[in-house]
Design a protein around this motif. Structure first.
Motif, PDB file in Angstrom:
ATOM      1  N   ARG A 288       0.835  -1.198   0.000  1.00  0.00           N
ATOM      2  CA  ARG A 288       0.000   0.000   0.000  1.00  0.00           C
ATOM      3  C   ARG A 288       0.877   1.258   0.000  1.00  0.00           C
ATOM      4  O   ARG A 288       0.548   2.252  -0.653  1.00  0.00           O
ATOM      5  CB  ARG A 288      -0.945  -0.015   1.195  1.00  0.00           C
ATOM      6  CG  ARG A 288      -2.039  -1.077   1.090  1.00  0.00           C
ATOM      7  CD  ARG A 288      -3.109  -0.934   2.171  1.00  0.00           C
ATOM      8  NE  ARG A 288      -3.877   0.289   2.023  1.00  0.00           N
ATOM      9  CZ  ARG A 288      -4.953   0.587   2.734  1.00  0.00           C
ATOM     10  NH1 ARG A 288      -5.391  -0.283   3.657  1.00  0.00           N
ATOM     11  NH2 ARG A 288      -5.609   1.716   2.550  1.00  0.00           N
TER      12      ARG A 288
ATOM     13  N   HIS B  94      -6.439 -10.565  -8.298  1.00  0.00           N
ATOM     14  CA  HIS B  94      -5.244  -9.727  -8.441  1.00  0.00           C
ATOM     15  C   HIS B  94      -5.277  -8.904  -9.722  1.00  0.00           C
ATOM     16  O   HIS B  94      -4.705  -7.812  -9.781  1.00  0.00           O
ATOM     17  CB  HIS B  94      -3.979 -10.586  -8.410  1.00  0.00           C
ATOM     18  CG  HIS B  94      -2.733  -9.788  -8.237  1.00  0.00           C
ATOM     19  ND1 HIS B  94      -2.444  -9.081  -7.086  1.00  0.00           N
ATOM     20  CD2 HIS B  94      -1.690  -9.540  -9.083  1.00  0.00           C
ATOM     21  CE1 HIS B  94      -1.293  -8.458  -7.215  1.00  0.00           C
ATOM     22  NE2 HIS B  94      -0.815  -8.717  -8.415  1.00  0.00           N
TER      23      HIS B  94
ATOM     24  N   HIS C 138      -6.392  -5.495  -9.195  1.00  0.00           N
ATOM     25  CA  HIS C 138      -5.374  -4.603  -8.644  1.00  0.00           C
ATOM     26  C   HIS C 138      -4.548  -3.972  -9.767  1.00  0.00           C
ATOM     27  O   HIS C 138      -4.068  -2.843  -9.635  1.00  0.00           O
ATOM     28  CB  HIS C 138      -4.461  -5.385  -7.692  1.00  0.00           C
ATOM     29  CG  HIS C 138      -3.294  -4.602  -7.182  1.00  0.00           C
ATOM     30  ND1 HIS C 138      -3.430  -3.547  -6.300  1.00  0.00           N
ATOM     31  CD2 HIS C 138      -1.957  -4.697  -7.444  1.00  0.00           C
ATOM     32  CE1 HIS C 138      -2.236  -3.040  -6.027  1.00  0.00           C
ATOM     33  NE2 HIS C 138      -1.329  -3.717  -6.713  1.00  0.00           N
TER      34      HIS C 138
ATOM     35  N   HIS D 154      -9.256   1.255  -8.756  1.00  0.00           N
ATOM     36  CA  HIS D 154      -8.117   0.341  -8.817  1.00  0.00           C
ATOM     37  C   HIS D 154      -7.296   0.319  -7.530  1.00  0.00           C
ATOM     38  O   HIS D 154      -6.334  -0.461  -7.417  1.00  0.00           O
ATOM     39  CB  HIS D 154      -7.202   0.730  -9.985  1.00  0.00           C
ATOM     40  CG  HIS D 154      -6.579   2.078  -9.830  1.00  0.00           C
ATOM     41  ND1 HIS D 154      -7.282   3.238 -10.019  1.00  0.00           N
ATOM     42  CD2 HIS D 154      -5.318   2.456  -9.488  1.00  0.00           C
ATOM     43  CE1 HIS D 154      -6.485   4.274  -9.808  1.00  0.00           C
ATOM     44  NE2 HIS D 154      -5.292   3.830  -9.471  1.00  0.00           N
ATOM     45  N   ASP D 155      -7.623   1.147  -6.548  1.00  0.00           N
ATOM     46  CA  ASP D 155      -6.912   1.138  -5.266  1.00  0.00           C
ATOM     47  C   ASP D 155      -7.452  -0.003  -4.414  1.00  0.00           C
ATOM     48  O   ASP D 155      -8.151   0.200  -3.420  1.00  0.00           O
ATOM     49  CB  ASP D 155      -7.093   2.478  -4.545  1.00  0.00           C
ATOM     50  CG  ASP D 155      -6.447   3.630  -5.299  1.00  0.00           C
ATOM     51  OD1 ASP D 155      -5.437   3.380  -5.992  1.00  0.00           O
ATOM     52  OD2 ASP D 155      -6.941   4.760  -5.193  1.00  0.00           O
ATOM     53  N   CYS D 156      -7.137  -1.223  -4.807  1.00  0.00           N
ATOM     54  CA  CYS D 156      -7.747  -2.395  -4.178  1.00  0.00           C
ATOM     55  C   CYS D 156      -6.823  -3.598  -4.294  1.00  0.00           C
ATOM     56  O   CYS D 156      -5.835  -3.589  -5.025  1.00  0.00           O
ATOM     57  CB  CYS D 156      -9.086  -2.709  -4.855  1.00  0.00           C
ATOM     58  SG  CYS D 156      -8.915  -3.223  -6.586  1.00  0.00           S
ATOM     59  N   ASN D 157      -7.158  -4.642  -3.538  1.00  0.00           N
ATOM     60  CA  ASN D 157      -6.566  -5.977  -3.691  1.00  0.00           C
ATOM     61  C   ASN D 157      -5.038  -5.962  -3.633  1.00  0.00           C
ATOM     62  O   ASN D 157      -4.357  -6.391  -4.557  1.00  0.00           O
ATOM     63  CB  ASN D 157      -7.061  -6.610  -4.998  1.00  0.00           C
ATOM     64  CG  ASN D 157      -8.567  -6.739  -5.047  1.00  0.00           C
ATOM     65  OD1 ASN D 157      -9.274  -6.311  -4.129  1.00  0.00           O
ATOM     66  ND2 ASN D 157      -9.088  -7.299  -6.123  1.00  0.00           N
ATOM     67  N   TYR D 158      -4.507  -5.498  -2.503  1.00  0.00           N
ATOM     68  CA  TYR D 158      -3.065  -5.359  -2.335  1.00  0.00           C
ATOM     69  C   TYR D 158      -2.393  -6.636  -1.827  1.00  0.00           C
ATOM     70  O   TYR D 158      -1.175  -6.704  -1.770  1.00  0.00           O
ATOM     71  CB  TYR D 158      -2.762  -4.234  -1.341  1.00  0.00           C
ATOM     72  CG  TYR D 158      -3.102  -2.857  -1.850  1.00  0.00           C
ATOM     73  CD1 TYR D 158      -2.201  -2.129  -2.613  1.00  0.00           C
ATOM     74  CD2 TYR D 158      -4.346  -2.282  -1.571  1.00  0.00           C
ATOM     75  CE1 TYR D 158      -2.514  -0.861  -3.077  1.00  0.00           C
ATOM     76  CE2 TYR D 158      -4.665  -1.015  -2.028  1.00  0.00           C
ATOM     77  CZ  TYR D 158      -3.748  -0.313  -2.779  1.00  0.00           C
ATOM     78  OH  TYR D 158      -4.068   0.950  -3.247  1.00  0.00           O
TER      79      TYR D 158
ATOM     80  N   ASP E 297      -6.955  -7.678   2.696  1.00  0.00           N
ATOM     81  CA  ASP E 297      -7.811  -6.724   1.985  1.00  0.00           C
ATOM     82  C   ASP E 297      -9.217  -6.720   2.569  1.00  0.00           C
ATOM     83  O   ASP E 297      -9.852  -5.660   2.687  1.00  0.00           O
ATOM     84  CB  ASP E 297      -7.866  -7.081   0.496  1.00  0.00           C
ATOM     85  CG  ASP E 297      -6.578  -6.749  -0.231  1.00  0.00           C
ATOM     86  OD1 ASP E 297      -6.304  -5.559  -0.435  1.00  0.00           O
ATOM     87  OD2 ASP E 297      -5.827  -7.685  -0.567  1.00  0.00           O
TER      88      ASP E 297
ATOM     89  N   THR F 299     -10.022  -3.017   1.599  1.00  0.00           N
ATOM     90  CA  THR F 299      -9.526  -2.747   0.243  1.00  0.00           C
ATOM     91  C   THR F 299      -9.859  -3.874  -0.733  1.00  0.00           C
ATOM     92  O   THR F 299      -9.359  -3.877  -1.859  1.00  0.00           O
ATOM     93  CB  THR F 299      -8.000  -2.530   0.263  1.00  0.00           C
ATOM     94  OG1 THR F 299      -7.356  -3.645   0.887  1.00  0.00           O
ATOM     95  CG2 THR F 299      -7.641  -1.252   1.006  1.00  0.00           C
TER      96      THR F 299
END
Length: 385
Positions: free
Chosen positions: A162, A253, A256, A268-272, A280, A285
């Motif tokens: 992140r 993924h 992401h 798109h600020d997701c799935n880190y 997540d 997220t």
């Protein structure tokens, strides 16, 4: 994208599962590693040559699994159909360079001496410390100890990941990993060498702090790496409604890595998560239920990576990094793009709709290629508990 510091598995146990493995390691050590270290005048400085040999052999096994299993799956059930795979070429070249050269040398010339300095012994063991001291009962359960270690490692990776996206000078480096328009099973190891070094230092420090002896876990680490190779593969695969919330699947993924949506610029600020998707879910997220989307970045300066080779990719990332780390804006948390002077600028200064039209007109982008849409188009972002 990187593996934690790890020594090789106990030779006798591995040879019991794969007869002849110890002989193969010994032969590789004697006929390849020892002469190579002697040529570089590094004999005695890199630890046990047999461990380096085993690291390289495990890397070769990883490459074979990627090439012979994951790559055919991309042809059988692709998430995106490409007319050609030209943009994946630099990724597999980089994977071979990393797995068969840079990572083994880096591990045993840099990280192994650091491990010895902070309690590692020359026989491949580590002085008991960290979690093994906090919870003494774990000493008798090495697999459970490893799982606890890996969960902590993966949680640290989640927050580090992140930060890679939020800190402009780190994003300047990490954006090289995201710039590819054709994400494939070879993309996991695509990244700036400086970015990889920073990640390795953070995760190595975690490993040393919690005090896990890594001698038994090389093959489990291989499985962890293969999960990441598979999560980057261009395949339309989910793990089901339950496991999708636990492990990172290729569909999870891929979201992401999706290119910015002009109408929902923060989607798109997701799935880190790296291996476990639970982080997540816990921290709000997680994104599920979106259709397959084109991968890459909206920033034209970073998207230009697709026109470069190995050297050009790293040079471009370094120019972005220098432009960001030397100015105040490069230290302010937030999403940024990069100007022609390689300085970070707010994403709000970009006309995302115009850039989306530009991407769609490029024949080499997935946006202009047939995309297999997932059946569920309902967006569900999991709230934090």
């Amino acid at each position: 994208m990187v593996r934690p510091v790890a020594r090789m598995a106990t030779m006798a146990k591995v040879d019991g599962m794969f007869p002849g493995w110890a002989h193969l390691v010994d032969w590789t050590s004697a006929h390849a590693i020892v002469p190579f270290l002697g040529l570089l005048h590094l004999t005695g400085l890199a630890g046990d040559p047999r461990e380096i040999a085993e690291a390289i052999l495990i890397s070769i096994l990883q490459v074979l699994i990627i090439a012979c299993l994951f790559r055919p799956l991309e042809s059988l059930m692709p998430a995106e159909r490409w007319t050609d795979r030209r943009l994946t070429r630099v990724d597999w070249q980089y994977t071979l360079m990393m797995l068969l050269g840079i990572f083994p040398m880096f591990s045993y010339l840099v990280l192994t001496p650091i491990s010895h300095l902070f309690g590692g012994d020359d026989d491949g063991t580590t002085t008991a410390s960290g979690i093994a001291l906090w919870i003494p009962g774990l000493n008798g359960h090495p697999l459970l100890l490893f799982l606890v270690y890996y969960a902590i490692y993966d949680l640290v990776y989640y927050w580090m990941h992140r930060l890679q996206h939020a800190l402009p000078w780190w994003w300047a480096l990490h954006s090289m990993h995201h710039s590819t328009r054709q994400m494939s099973c070879w993309t996991n190891d695509r990244g700036s060498l400086v970015d990889g070094f920073l990640q390795s230092m953070v995760l190595a420090a975690v490993g040393l702090f919690i005090g896990v002896a890594p001698t038994e876990f090389a093959w489990l680490m291989l499985l962890g790496e293969l999960v990441q190779n598979f999560s980057h593969a261009n395949v339309r695969v989910r793990f089901g409604p339950v496991l999708d919330r636990v492990l990172v699947s290729p569909v999870f993924h891929r979201l992401h890595h999706m290119r910015v949506d002009p109408d929902r610029p923060t989607l798109h600020d997701c799935n880190y998560g790296q291996v476990f998707a639970i982080w997540d879910t816990l921290f709000g997220t997680a994104l599920h239920g979106e259709p397959v989307r084109p991968t890459g970045v909206g920033d034209p300066m970073v998207d230009a990576d697709n026109d470069k080779g190995l050297v050009g990719l790293h040079w471009a990332a370094l120019r972005r990094f220098w432009g960001a780390v030397t100015c105040r804006a490069g230290w302010r948390l937030g999403d940024v793009a990069f100007s022609e002077a390689h300085r970070p600028i707010p994403v709000s200064e970009l006309d995302l709709h115009a850039l989306e039209g530009m991407h769609a007109s490029m024949p080499s982008t997935p946006a202009a290629i047939s995309i297999t849409v997932e059946p569920s188009t309902e967006q569900t972002r999991t709230a934090s508990a």
